[in-house]
Design an enzyme around this catalytic site. Structure first.
Site, PDB file in Angstrom:
ATOM      1  CD  GLU A 196      -3.159  -1.003   0.369  1.00 41.16           C
ATOM      2  OE1 GLU A 196      -3.255  -0.023  -0.386  1.00 41.16           O
ATOM      3  OE2 GLU A 196      -4.028  -1.910   0.430  1.00 41.16           O
ATOM      4  CD  GLU A 248     -14.178   5.301  -3.217  1.00 44.62           C
ATOM      5  OE1 GLU A 248     -13.912   5.044  -2.035  1.00 44.62           O
ATOM      6  OE2 GLU A 248     -14.129   4.462  -4.113  1.00 44.62           O
ATOM      7  CG  HIS A 259      -7.335  -1.624  -4.012  1.00 40.89           C
ATOM      8  ND1 HIS A 259      -6.083  -1.095  -4.161  1.00 40.89           N
ATOM      9  CD2 HIS A 259      -7.496  -1.842  -2.678  1.00 40.89           C
ATOM     10  CE1 HIS A 259      -5.510  -0.975  -2.967  1.00 40.89           C
ATOM     11  NE2 HIS A 259      -6.339  -1.422  -2.047  1.00 40.89           N
ATOM     12  CG  HIS A 263     -11.236  -5.383  -4.132  1.00 40.63           C
ATOM     13  ND1 HIS A 263     -11.740  -4.114  -4.311  1.00 40.63           N
ATOM     14  CD2 HIS A 263     -10.567  -5.359  -2.957  1.00 40.63           C
ATOM     15  CE1 HIS A 263     -11.373  -3.348  -3.290  1.00 40.63           C
ATOM     16  NE2 HIS A 263     -10.670  -4.082  -2.454  1.00 40.63           N
ATOM     17  CG  HIS A 277      -6.070  -5.791   1.037  1.00 41.32           C
ATOM     18  ND1 HIS A 277      -7.057  -5.766   0.079  1.00 41.32           N
ATOM     19  CD2 HIS A 277      -5.611  -4.515   1.129  1.00 41.32           C
ATOM     20  CE1 HIS A 277      -7.197  -4.532  -0.379  1.00 41.32           C
ATOM     21  NE2 HIS A 277      -6.330  -3.756   0.243  1.00 41.32           N
TER      22      HIS A 277
HETATM   23 ZN    ZN Z   1      -5.932  -1.701   0.032  1.00 39.22          ZN
END
Ligand code: ZN
Ligand code: NAD
Length: 379
Positions: A196, A248, A259, A263, A277
């Site tokens: 990240e 957002e 992502h 995801h 993640h």
């Molecule tokens: Zn993240």
């Protein structure tokens, strides 16, 4: 015996998340846990706090935190949750809520989230709904939580229909990131959080990327100044984006770099320990840059530079680096279709013109993504 509270180390930097009357400070430094009471008193007037943590973090950091709060005149009680993503559900939220209420909190009480993103998300959510809103502070103890989940006010839990689908925006009153706590984090979790950090550099800060190329090893191995710089720069990037777009509506989407693919990989593996993640985000960022290269936006040398850096940090960069073998392009695409709005065969996507220059495109052809996934999965 009297306990002498250790002075916070001079290695402390603060920055502010500008959100009008919901603005707050992020303190990043070494040895901050023991001085947290003094950081808090100018900000909140609470005389009573409930510290929420998990069973891994409690034996390591709960005592010094409580001592510091008590020394500042704040009475504490504690809730220790089971560690792991499974804790972010309605059953635990209910127990947590009832325990906090049974502790006799009132509107002037404070919740303290001490732990990783799981503790931060469920505690923040509880703070948002109990007594129509309690103050809370974030004391993140994983790299991921320090650079990402503790900042920005997204809170929530998971439901069978998906991750983080029940929750609300509730900003903390203070974030205290004590990088000393990262010493006890296992190497894999630390690397996952580092993905990240790399994301912030790729999405908008080429000089930071160059700095990470030179100092990333120090960040991961625990050199204090390097950790503090990395956490602070990441938080500053997130704070700026959140200040511009708290809910957002547009700009905050940039934080989703890597992502959309990530995801889909996580959904396929079931959000377990097989794929963390941050590992999914590392592979996802590589796919996003590959897509950007194929679409003619990003020079291939920038994509290759990102791959080299992620590899040097010990992160996966391709599906072939992950233990699972039987990936299906169709299944991944299905997850992405569900995750994102598809309009006229076009997907919303965060792409990059190069390292440090991400942008949101609402015009990515599903067919192009499908081709990329077929190449990545080998068919
Ligand atoms: Zn993240
Ligand atoms: N709210 C947001 O904006 C946001 C953003 C990103 C991620 N998230 C959420 O964050 C969660 C993931 O967070 P995470 O990666 O911190 O996971 P986590 O909270 O599960 O922590 C990972 C593991 O490390 C342990 N741990 C925590 N601190 C430790 C320490 N200092 N020493 C030793 N062990 C320690 C935990 O007990 C756990 O076993 C996910 O639920 C995700 O949805 C939220």
């Amino acid at each position: 015996m009297t306990t002498v509270e250790r002075e916070p180390w001079p290695l402390t930097r603060t920055l502010r998340v500008e959100l009008g009357n919901r603005s707050y400070e992020i303190a990043v430094g070494e040895g901050l846990l023991a001085g947290i009471g003094r950081l808090l008193t100018p900000i909140v007037s609470a005389r009573r706090a409930v510290v929420v943590t998990d069973a891994h973090v409690a034996p390591l950091y709960l005592d010094p935190l409580e001592e510091s709060l008590t020394a500042a005149g704040i009475a504490c009680s504690r809730v220790v949750l089971p560690p792991g993503e499974a804790t972010k559900d309605f059953a635990h939220l209910r127990n947590l809520s009832e325990t906090i209420l049974a502790a006799g909190v009132d509107r002037a009480s404070l919740l303290v989230a001490l732990g990783g993103g799981v503790v931060g998300d469920i505690t923040g959510f509880a703070a948002g709904i109990l007594l129509r809103g309690l103050d809370f502070i974030q004391v993140p103890t994983t790299l991921l939580a320090q650079v990402d989940s503790s900042v920005g006010g997204k809170t929530g839990i998971n439901v069978p229909q998906g991750k983080n689908l029940v929750g609300l925006f509730h900003q903390p009153r203070l974030v205290v990131a004590d990088v000393t706590t990262l010493d006890t984090l296992d190497g894999r979790q630390r690397r996952a959080g580092y993905a990240e950090v790399v994301k912030y550099a790729v999405l908008g800060d080429a000089p930071f990327f160059a700095w990470l190329e030179a100092n990333g090893q120090d960040v991961c191995s625990g050199v204090r100044l390097a950790q503090i710089h990395a956490v602070l720069t990441s938080c500053a990037a997130k704070a700026a984006i959140v200040a511009a777009d708290e809910r957002e509506a547009g700009h905050r989407t940039l934080l989703n770099l890597g992502h959309t693919f990530g995801h889909a990989l996580e959904a396929e593996t079931g959000y377990g320990d097989d794929l963390l993640h941050g590992e999914a985000v590392a592979v996802g960022m590589m796919m996003a840059l590959e897509l950007s290269t194929r679409l003619g936006y990003c020079p291939s040398r920038d994509r290759d530079r990102l791959r080299r850096h992620l590899q040097s940090a010990g992160l996966p960069t391709a599906l072939s680096d992950l233990p699972r073998r039987d990936w299906s392009a169709a299944a991944l695409l299905d997850h992405m279709r569900r995750d994102k709005k598809v309009r006229n065969g076009r997907l919303n996507f965060v792409l990059a013109r190069g390292i440090g220059e991400a942008f949101v495109s609402s015009d990515v052809a599903v067919a192009e993504v499908e081709r990329l996934l077929k190449d990545a999965t080998g068919g």
